[in-house]
Design a protein around this motif. Sequence first.
Motif, PDB file in Angstrom:
ATOM      1  N   LEU A 491     -14.554   4.663 -44.669  1.00 53.55           N
ATOM      2  CA  LEU A 491     -14.420   4.173 -45.503  1.00 53.55           C
ATOM      3  C   LEU A 491     -15.866   3.653 -45.944  1.00 53.55           C
ATOM      4  O   LEU A 491     -16.007   3.250 -47.329  1.00 53.55           O
ATOM      5  CB  LEU A 491     -13.350   2.623 -45.815  1.00 53.55           C
ATOM      6  CG  LEU A 491     -11.932   2.845 -45.616  1.00 53.55           C
ATOM      7  CD1 LEU A 491     -11.093   1.392 -44.939  1.00 53.55           C
ATOM      8  CD2 LEU A 491     -11.645   3.341 -47.192  1.00 53.55           C
ATOM      9  N   ALA A 492     -16.749   3.462 -45.168  1.00 56.00           N
ATOM     10  CA  ALA A 492     -17.746   3.589 -45.852  1.00 56.00           C
ATOM     11  C   ALA A 492     -18.869   3.887 -46.171  1.00 56.00           C
ATOM     12  O   ALA A 492     -20.273   3.749 -46.934  1.00 56.00           O
ATOM     13  CB  ALA A 492     -18.797   3.555 -44.378  1.00 56.00           C
ATOM     14  N   GLU A 495     -17.272   3.010 -49.900  1.00 54.83           N
ATOM     15  CA  GLU A 495     -17.911   2.017 -50.547  1.00 54.83           C
ATOM     16  C   GLU A 495     -19.735   2.019 -50.961  1.00 54.83           C
ATOM     17  O   GLU A 495     -20.107   1.120 -52.045  1.00 54.83           O
ATOM     18  CB  GLU A 495     -18.299   0.852 -49.027  1.00 54.83           C
ATOM     19  CG  GLU A 495     -16.695   0.068 -48.656  1.00 54.83           C
ATOM     20  CD  GLU A 495     -16.798  -0.668 -47.114  1.00 54.83           C
ATOM     21  OE1 GLU A 495     -17.816  -0.700 -46.460  1.00 54.83           O
ATOM     22  OE2 GLU A 495     -15.634  -0.633 -47.073  1.00 54.83           O
ATOM     23  N   SER A 496     -20.335   2.759 -49.920  1.00 49.75           N
ATOM     24  CA  SER A 496     -21.772   2.874 -50.393  1.00 49.75           C
ATOM     25  C   SER A 496     -21.814   3.494 -51.469  1.00 49.75           C
ATOM     26  O   SER A 496     -23.075   3.669 -52.220  1.00 49.75           O
ATOM     27  CB  SER A 496     -22.524   3.822 -49.597  1.00 49.75           C
ATOM     28  OG  SER A 496     -21.807   5.076 -49.285  1.00 49.75           O
ATOM     29  N   ARG A 499     -20.673   0.800 -53.920  1.00 51.66           N
ATOM     30  CA  ARG A 499     -22.045   0.764 -54.236  1.00 51.66           C
ATOM     31  C   ARG A 499     -23.265   1.091 -54.861  1.00 51.66           C
ATOM     32  O   ARG A 499     -23.338   0.162 -56.260  1.00 51.66           O
ATOM     33  CB  ARG A 499     -22.880  -0.163 -53.783  1.00 51.66           C
ATOM     34  CG  ARG A 499     -21.336  -1.870 -52.519  1.00 51.66           C
ATOM     35  CD  ARG A 499     -22.800  -2.185 -51.370  1.00 51.66           C
ATOM     36  NE  ARG A 499     -22.733  -0.971 -50.337  1.00 51.66           N
ATOM     37  CZ  ARG A 499     -22.533  -1.029 -49.390  1.00 51.66           C
ATOM     38  NH1 ARG A 499     -21.187  -0.916 -49.058  1.00 51.66           N
ATOM     39  NH2 ARG A 499     -22.847   0.578 -48.611  1.00 51.66           N
ATOM     40  N   ASP A 525     -11.348   1.890 -55.547  1.00 55.44           N
ATOM     41  CA  ASP A 525     -11.517   0.938 -54.252  1.00 55.44           C
ATOM     42  C   ASP A 525      -9.991   1.116 -53.910  1.00 55.44           C
ATOM     43  O   ASP A 525     -10.538   1.248 -53.294  1.00 55.44           O
ATOM     44  CB  ASP A 525     -12.089  -0.076 -53.925  1.00 55.44           C
ATOM     45  CG  ASP A 525     -12.566  -0.412 -52.939  1.00 55.44           C
ATOM     46  OD1 ASP A 525     -13.213   0.132 -52.186  1.00 55.44           O
ATOM     47  OD2 ASP A 525     -12.463  -1.548 -53.113  1.00 55.44           O
ATOM     48  N   ARG A 529      -8.200   2.805 -50.974  1.00 59.94           N
ATOM     49  CA  ARG A 529      -7.597   2.181 -49.822  1.00 59.94           C
ATOM     50  C   ARG A 529      -6.750   2.409 -48.935  1.00 59.94           C
ATOM     51  O   ARG A 529      -6.303   2.020 -48.057  1.00 59.94           O
ATOM     52  CB  ARG A 529      -8.853   0.214 -49.057  1.00 59.94           C
ATOM     53  CG  ARG A 529      -9.831   0.446 -49.017  1.00 59.94           C
ATOM     54  CD  ARG A 529     -10.582  -0.978 -49.545  1.00 59.94           C
ATOM     55  NE  ARG A 529     -11.834  -1.015 -49.837  1.00 59.94           N
ATOM     56  CZ  ARG A 529     -12.135  -1.281 -48.150  1.00 59.94           C
ATOM     57  NH1 ARG A 529     -11.998  -0.947 -47.332  1.00 59.94           N
ATOM     58  NH2 ARG A 529     -13.609  -1.674 -48.570  1.00 59.94           N
TER      59      ARG A 529
END
Length: 546
Positions: A491-492, A495-496, A499, A525, A529
């Motif tokens: 997930l990191a 997310e990056s 972004r 997103d 998830r």
Amino acid sequence: MSAVAHAVAATIPPRPTPGITVTTQLAGQSELLPAGALGLLVSLHRAVEPERQARLAARGQRQAFFDQGGSPDFRDDTRAIREGDWTVAPIPAALQDRRVEITGPTDPKMVINALNSGAKVFMADFEDSTSPTWRNVLAGQRTMIGAVRGDLAFTAPAANGKPGKHYTLRPHDEQAVLIVRPRGWHLDEKHVLIDGQPIAGGLFDAAVFAFHNAHALMEIDRGPYFYLPKLQSMEEAALWECALSHIEGMLGLPQGQIKVTVLIETLPAVFEMDEILHALRDRIVGLNCGRWDYIFSYLKTFRHHADKVLPERGQVTMTQPFLKAYSELLIKTCHRRGAHAMGGMAAQIPINHDAAANEQAMARVRADKLREVTAGHDGTWVAHPALIPVARAIFDEHMPTPNQHSVLRRDVQVGREDLVAPCSGSISRAGFENNVEVCVRYMAAWLDGNGCVPIHNLMEDAATAEISRSQIWQWLHAGNQHLDDGTAIDLALLESTLRALPARLGDTTALPGGSRIPQAIGLLDQLSRADELAEFLTLPAYRQID
């Protein structure tokens, strides 16, 4: 209302059967949905909806079996159909030669250019290439009426002080044959409620098109013809047989007048190709390798199988063994039954600003079409008119006859393991980021009413966005997946990447649906998830339009 629709309306009660509600009203809507058409929709829905819901429930049960470690396989209870000696009904003259087909959405400019393009067939797409806003759905039906009537025209907006280009249709005998793709069984048309339930989107698309155009098309030996998407079983094919027979009966058409081609674009369906042909044997003319949705279906079917994770999309080509097996089994099955075996889509579009890159893209198209025609396919798909002469040259050279039904491919021996074996490969950072970008940009355009979007010199539709979206989910949830540089896919990383995407895209004002980019990022997103892979991204997205 068209003259044909007026004539047909005389055979249907002049007032709609009680129980139908159209929730939104647009200008000109009453001409597209007169009393006779509404009566047809009510009758059709009541005849089909209970079994449609049963079939959708069966899909869920089957997926639960796959999620628990099961795998699709050939059915024991239908062995007699597979081993029997039977063929489908004769193919109409207009569909004997389908060597190059072009597909696209139902807006007037696209329809005119496609029908005038020199392709043998144009598939007007109410499904993966159309964002089903109510305005789009009705406008598409209006366009189809004009196309069949022959008076469809379009004038582009004026630009730089010059009048816009005017587009008109060539005579019918110089046009591509029109085939309409209605929506799949899983999609509702929420703007039309019958007995309080939304009608199936595909039933709405097919019935309204047939109501206005069936008799005119029959008079010129042009159908009506449909492409049927997303089938997963012979029972779903039999349900279409029921629906189309009902339409024929209501409209006073001969039984079997409506002809269909079925897209084999789900993994379960590849194990039931004989059975699907048999269920529709009085009207089916062929099967099509819907490769992009097929890859998506493979991902969805094996979403919880850690040993079936596929590499990045660019490496999952038709030369991979499991896709080669699917294509060749389709050819063998169709030709044994006297049906066409249609090849898949070339999604490339011309790269006008870079001659070298354009030639590389065209070389990939030529190699793909050469693979198809030498394997025994009877025709192929392209997404852009510029690819028609490229594909046609390959098929003309290697297929001098209208089709290749004589190529029986008795050498092909395909079992279950051949069809489910994954391919090896890697996941690069660029591949991961491209999946995110394609999915976000496509969903933004779709939410804004555009279902067919050029991205990085490929024409993307819902099927290719589904590949991107489902791969992201599986890479995140299958466990212990890494990029080829060793970075964990978690997930990191998502997310990056999300972004960074707006800055990567730069000025989004010129992008289709650019104002919807933040909304699409939020939707991706959310879908990524989720504990379970959503069946189709268009289902939650549909709740966010209109």
